[in-house]
Structures are given as structure tokens and as C-alpha cells.
Design an enzyme around this catalytic site. Structure first.
Site, PDB file in Angstrom:
ATOM      1  N   VAL A 270     -11.546   9.183 -18.085  1.00 41.12           N
ATOM      2  CA  VAL A 270     -11.259   7.940 -18.518  1.00 41.12           C
ATOM      3  C   VAL A 270     -11.969   6.960 -17.701  1.00 41.12           C
ATOM      4  CG1 VAL A 270      -9.276   6.417 -18.937  1.00 41.12           C
ATOM      5  CG2 VAL A 270      -8.994   8.817 -18.339  1.00 41.12           C
TER       6      VAL A 270
ATOM      7  N   PHE B  98     -12.009   4.201 -11.546  1.00 39.19           N
ATOM      8  CA  PHE B  98     -11.920   5.352 -10.647  1.00 39.19           C
ATOM      9  C   PHE B  98     -13.192   5.712 -10.297  1.00 39.19           C
ATOM     10  CE2 PHE B  98     -12.164   9.956 -10.865  1.00 39.19           C
ATOM     11  CZ  PHE B  98     -10.955  10.483 -10.252  1.00 39.19           C
TER      12      PHE B  98
ATOM     13  N   THR C  72     -12.501   3.971 -16.107  1.00 39.80           N
ATOM     14  CA  THR C  72     -11.738   2.769 -15.327  1.00 39.80           C
ATOM     15  C   THR C  72     -12.661   2.589 -14.162  1.00 39.80           C
ATOM     16  OG1 THR C  72     -10.684   4.550 -14.003  1.00 39.80           O
ATOM     17  CG2 THR C  72      -9.545   3.625 -16.143  1.00 39.80           C
TER      18      THR C  72
ATOM     19  N   ASP D 230       0.893  -1.261  -0.155  1.00 42.83           N
ATOM     20  CA  ASP D 230       0.138   0.003  -0.061  1.00 42.83           C
ATOM     21  C   ASP D 230       0.809   1.259   0.083  1.00 42.83           C
ATOM     22  OD1 ASP D 230      -1.774   2.046   0.867  1.00 42.83           O
ATOM     23  OD2 ASP D 230      -2.948   0.809   1.976  1.00 42.83           O
ATOM     24  N   VAL D 231       1.041   2.189  -0.859  1.00 45.21           N
ATOM     25  CA  VAL D 231       1.631   3.202  -1.059  1.00 45.21           C
ATOM     26  C   VAL D 231       1.542   4.082   0.127  1.00 45.21           C
ATOM     27  CG1 VAL D 231       1.952   3.160  -3.588  1.00 45.21           C
ATOM     28  CG2 VAL D 231       0.113   4.689  -2.500  1.00 45.21           C
TER      29      VAL D 231
ATOM     30  N   TYR E 138      -9.367  16.419  -3.940  1.00 42.53           N
ATOM     31  CA  TYR E 138      -8.865  15.631  -5.025  1.00 42.53           C
ATOM     32  C   TYR E 138      -7.910  16.664  -5.956  1.00 42.53           C
ATOM     33  CZ  TYR E 138      -8.351  12.643  -8.957  1.00 42.53           C
ATOM     34  OH  TYR E 138      -7.703  11.783 -10.143  1.00 42.53           O
TER      35      TYR E 138
ATOM     36  N   ASN F 142       1.378   6.208 -11.252  1.00 43.56           N
ATOM     37  CA  ASN F 142       0.232   6.302 -11.615  1.00 43.56           C
ATOM     38  C   ASN F 142      -0.892   5.929 -10.402  1.00 43.56           C
ATOM     39  OD1 ASN F 142      -2.021   5.510 -13.680  1.00 43.56           O
ATOM     40  ND2 ASN F 142      -1.623   3.462 -12.434  1.00 43.56           N
TER      41      ASN F 142
HETATM   42  P1  NDP Z   1      -8.259   2.758 -11.091  1.00 41.73           P
HETATM   43  O1  NDP Z   1      -9.030   2.846 -10.144  1.00 41.73           O
HETATM   44  O2  NDP Z   1      -8.790   1.783 -12.295  1.00 41.73           O
HETATM   45  O3  NDP Z   1      -6.737   2.368 -10.613  1.00 41.73           O
HETATM   46  C1  NDP Z   1      -6.184   2.808  -9.690  1.00 41.73           C
HETATM   47  C2  NDP Z   1      -4.999   1.870  -9.252  1.00 41.73           C
HETATM   48  O4  NDP Z   1      -4.210   2.624  -8.304  1.00 41.73           O
HETATM   49  C3  NDP Z   1      -5.107   0.419  -9.009  1.00 41.73           C
HETATM   50  O5  NDP Z   1      -4.370  -0.417  -9.669  1.00 41.73           O
HETATM   51  C4  NDP Z   1      -5.028   0.379  -7.518  1.00 41.73           C
HETATM   52  O6  NDP Z   1      -4.570  -0.745  -7.059  1.00 41.73           O
HETATM   53  C5  NDP Z   1      -3.999   1.458  -7.165  1.00 41.73           C
HETATM   54  N1  NDP Z   1      -3.973   2.026  -5.778  1.00 41.73           N
HETATM   55  C6  NDP Z   1      -5.107   2.743  -5.327  1.00 41.73           C
HETATM   56  N2  NDP Z   1      -4.873   3.028  -3.998  1.00 41.73           N
HETATM   57  C7  NDP Z   1      -3.713   2.413  -3.842  1.00 41.73           C
HETATM   58  C8  NDP Z   1      -2.947   2.236  -2.627  1.00 41.73           C
HETATM   59  N3  NDP Z   1      -3.229   2.805  -1.472  1.00 41.73           N
HETATM   60  N4  NDP Z   1      -1.707   1.405  -2.419  1.00 41.73           N
HETATM   61  C9  NDP Z   1      -1.077   1.218  -3.790  1.00 41.73           C
HETATM   62  N5  NDP Z   1      -1.850   0.984  -4.919  1.00 41.73           N
HETATM   63  C10 NDP Z   1      -3.048   1.987  -4.882  1.00 41.73           C
HETATM   64  O7  NDP Z   1      -8.151   4.036 -11.792  1.00 41.73           O
HETATM   65  P2  NDP Z   1      -7.164   4.807 -13.008  1.00 41.73           P
HETATM   66  O8  NDP Z   1      -6.707   3.896 -13.681  1.00 41.73           O
HETATM   67  O9  NDP Z   1      -8.448   5.708 -13.629  1.00 41.73           O
HETATM   68  O10 NDP Z   1      -6.389   5.781 -11.951  1.00 41.73           O
HETATM   69  C11 NDP Z   1      -4.924   5.820 -12.297  1.00 41.73           C
HETATM   70  C12 NDP Z   1      -4.433   7.188 -12.200  1.00 41.73           C
HETATM   71  O11 NDP Z   1      -5.072   7.908 -12.967  1.00 41.73           O
HETATM   72  C13 NDP Z   1      -4.775   7.779 -10.798  1.00 41.73           C
HETATM   73  O12 NDP Z   1      -3.550   8.632 -10.170  1.00 41.73           O
HETATM   74  C14 NDP Z   1      -5.918   8.620 -11.258  1.00 41.73           C
HETATM   75  O13 NDP Z   1      -5.982   9.863 -10.138  1.00 41.73           O
HETATM   76  C15 NDP Z   1      -5.537   9.111 -12.698  1.00 41.73           C
HETATM   77  N6  NDP Z   1      -6.510   9.765 -13.318  1.00 41.73           N
HETATM   78  C16 NDP Z   1      -7.732   9.145 -13.688  1.00 41.73           C
HETATM   79  C17 NDP Z   1      -8.533   9.529 -14.422  1.00 41.73           C
HETATM   80  C18 NDP Z   1     -10.018   8.922 -15.026  1.00 41.73           C
HETATM   81  O14 NDP Z   1     -10.826   9.598 -15.062  1.00 41.73           O
HETATM   82  N7  NDP Z   1     -10.188   7.552 -14.590  1.00 41.73           N
HETATM   83  C19 NDP Z   1      -8.352  11.009 -15.055  1.00 41.73           C
HETATM   84  C20 NDP Z   1      -7.353  11.442 -14.621  1.00 41.73           C
HETATM   85  C21 NDP Z   1      -6.352  11.020 -13.743  1.00 41.73           C
HETATM   86  P3  NDP Z   1      -4.934  -1.572  -5.902  1.00 41.73           P
HETATM   87  O15 NDP Z   1      -6.353  -1.243  -5.650  1.00 41.73           O
HETATM   88  O16 NDP Z   1      -4.665  -3.053  -6.279  1.00 41.73           O
HETATM   89  O17 NDP Z   1      -4.056  -1.156  -4.766  1.00 41.73           O
HETATM   90  C1  8X3 Z   2     -10.021  12.279 -12.961  1.00 40.38           C
HETATM   91  C2  8X3 Z   2     -10.681  13.387 -13.740  1.00 40.38           C
HETATM   92  O1  8X3 Z   2     -12.540  15.247 -14.112  1.00 40.38           O
HETATM   93  O2  8X3 Z   2     -12.838  13.260 -12.173  1.00 40.38           O
HETATM   94  O3  8X3 Z   2      -9.045  12.658 -12.339  1.00 40.38           O
HETATM   95  O4  8X3 Z   2     -11.076  14.675 -11.867  1.00 40.38           O
HETATM   96  S1  8X3 Z   2     -11.795  14.112 -12.770  1.00 40.38           S
END
Ligand code: NDP
Ligand code: 8X3
Length: 251
Positions: free
Chosen positions: A185, A189, A187, A59-60, A152, A86
Site C-alpha cells: 500500500v 510506510f 503510504t 505514543d502507543v 517486522y 492500525n
Molecule cells: P503510515 O506510516 O502512513 O501510517 C502509520 C500510522 O501509525 C501513522 O498514523 C502514525 O502516526 C502511527 N504510528 C506509528 N507509530 C506510532 C506510535 N509509536 N504511536 C502512535 N501511533 C503511531 O503507514 P500505513 O498507513 O501504511 O500503516 C498502517 C498499518 O498498516 C500499519 O500497522 C502497517 O504495518 C500496516 N500495513 C501497511 C502496509 C503498506 O504497504 N503500507 C501493508 C500491510 C500492512 P504518528 O506518526 O502521528 O504517530
Molecule cells: C507491509 C507490506 O510487504 O512491506 O506490511 O511487509 S510488506
């Protein structure tokens, strides 16, 4: 044959997972990180067909666990060429007066402090080697502030600042630093942001063609595969239907 090694945080889902797949097909050795061990094991199996893969479960937010995991890397994975910072998520979407403090802690601890712990564990060796590449995944939320996005947005503004800071501090060490700031995106998220409420999460991506994780992963691969003298500093990537953090052309 490309023997570069990449360290990807948040590789178990979304953008990180899609990036791992593209990197694997391009023969980049992989260190894949996340908390969900089942997904890490599955990825190792799947991507091990293309390249060498090792996984780290931590966990980061946990400083000691982060350093311990990275210290435990087998010798052949110790020289990290590319770090993809990421891992991250939004937790909640509330006005500043109604925000949940645990959500605030999670976003600051994961998106900002977690990114710093991982960077501190990896970048000093890049400095010793006088080479490396750091890609920080920011967000449009790091460039703009939108209603109820408060903490956020603050966490992603911090990522934007750290990205600039890294580029300045690492410049004389020949280390490239880039940020990619996606808009919407599709995902996990939004499912995380809305604490498992799938209907709310699905509504976020209704009425327009959202970016897919692979769209961002392809851009990450493009960025890291430029010739050695080229550094793409900062990219904002939207779906075509998006014009700003809050302007979306929905059907
Ligand atoms: P997901 O929720 O699909 O993926 C998030 C990833 O982060 C997972 O692999 C998760 O792994 C990991 N993670 C979360 N918390 C922890 C933790 N405490 N320790 C270790 N790993 C962690 O989201 P996205 O792929 O969309 O997000 C990736 C990045 O992109 C993020 O930084 C997000 O803020 C950013 N982003 C996303 C956008 C979107 O619209 N989706 C837009 C802009 C930016 P696990 O749960 O296995 O630990
Ligand atoms: C993810 C995109 O617009 O939900 O970072 O903040 S937004």
C-alpha cells in the site's frame, strides 16, 4: 443516523487517515489517535463537518500515556463500538545478523505491545457492554516471511496470532474480531521503513499500481458495516500485480 463510535490508532496518515475519512462520511463518531498533533488538529477540523470528532495524542509504546489518554475521553466518546488497531510501521530492512536493535524494539513495542495496550484499555468495556468490533491491521508480512523482513514479519505474525486469540476469547461476549492483511500500500510506510529516504521509498512502488490507503479503508468500512450476524474473519488484500510477499509483476 448512525451514532456508533470508532477509535482509530494511526489516524494521522495512510490507512488510518483514509479510514477516518470514510467513517466520518458515514456519520460514525471518531476518536482519532496518533503522535502528530498538527495532523490530528487538521483532521478534527476537516472531519468535524461530517461527524463528532475528538483526538488523542499519545505514543502507543508508552503504556501509561496510552491508558491515561483513553481514560480522559469525554463522556460522549466513552462507549467505543469499533476499535481499529492500525498504528504500526516497519523500521529497517536488514538481515537478522545486521539488524538494528532499536529498530527491533520499535517494531515489537509499537506493532505488538502498543496494540495490546490499546486493546486492554478498550476491550474490557466492550465485554461489559456485550458488543463491539475489533479490526486488527496485520500484513502479508504476518502470513509470510520474506528476506530481511525478520522482525517486522515476527511482529505481524504476532498480530495475526492475537487476532485469532481475540476472536476465541471474545466469542462469548458477542464481539466481532477481524483482520485485514494488506500487501503493498503506497503510504508513508516505506518512508518510515527507510528512515526518510524518499528515493528508496518511492522505488518500492515503482513499475506497478500499488494499493492506495483508500482501497484498504473501503474494505475496512465494508467489514464493519456488515449485518450484526456477519463477521469477516481474515482478508488478504493485494494489488493486482502482487502474488505473494515477494512476487510482484513490475513493468
Ligand atoms: P503510515 O506510516 O502512513 O501510517 C502509520 C500510522 O501509525 C501513522 O498514523 C502514525 O502516526 C502511527 N504510528 C506509528 N507509530 C506510532 C506510535 N509509536 N504511536 C502512535 N501511533 C503511531 O503507514 P500505513 O498507513 O501504511 O500503516 C498502517 C498499518 O498498516 C500499519 O500497522 C502497517 O504495518 C500496516 N500495513 C501497511 C502496509 C503498506 O504497504 N503500507 C501493508 C500491510 C500492512 P504518528 O506518526 O502521528 O504517530
Ligand atoms: C507491509 C507490506 O510487504 O512491506 O506490511 O511487509 S510488506
Amino acid at each position: 443516523m448512525n451514532h456508533k463510535t470508532a477509535f482509530i490508532t494511526g489516524a494521522t496518515s495512510g490507512i488510518g487517515k483514509a479510514t477516518a475519512k470514510i467513517f466520518a462520511k458515514n456519520k460514525i463518531q471518531l476518536i482519532l489517535c496518533g503522535r502528530r498533533t498538527d495532523r490530528l488538529a487538521q483532521l478534527k477540523l476537516e472531519l468535524g463537518k461530517y461527524t463528532k470528532v475528538t483526538t488523542l495524542q499519545f505514543d502507543v509504546r508508552d503504556k501509561e500515556a496510552t491508558f491515561k489518554a483513553i481514560d480522559s475521553l469525554p463522556f460522549e466518546f466513552q462507549k467505543i463500538d469499533i476499535l481499529i488497531n492500525n498504528a504500526g510501521n516497519a523500521h529497517g530492512l536488514s538481515s537478522i545478523q545486521d539488524g538494528n536493535i532499536e529498530d527491533w524494539d520499535a517494531m515489537i513495542d509499537i506493532n505488538v505491545k502498543g496494540l495490546l495496550y490499546v486493546s486492554k484499555a478498550i476491550i474490557p468495556k466492550m465485554v461489559e457492554n456485550n458488543r463491539g468490533f475489533v479490526v486488527n491491521i496485520g500484513s502479508i508480512a504476518g502470513k509470510e516471511v520474506y528476506p530481511n523482513g525478520n522482525v517486522y514479519c515476527a511482529s505481524k505474525h504476532a498480530v495475526n496470532a492475537l487476532n485469532k486469540a481475540m476472536r476465541i476469547d471474545l466469542n462469548k461476549h458477542n464481539i466481532r474480531v477481524s483482520a485485514i492483511h494488506p500487501g503493498a500500500v503506497e503510504t508513508e510506510f516505506s518512508e518510515v521503513r527507510f528512515k526518510g529516504d524518499k528515493e528508496k521509498a518511492n522505488n518500492v512502488y515503482k513499475g506497478f499500481d500499488a494499493l492506495q490507503a483508500n482501497d484498504i479503508a473501503e474494505i475496512i468500512y465494508f467489514v464493519i458495516s456488515r449485518p450484526i450476524h456477519v463477521n469477516i474473519e481474515d482478508l488478504i488484500v493485494y494489488p493486482t500485480a502482487q502474488a505473494s510477499a515477494t512476487i510482484l509483476n513490475r513493468e
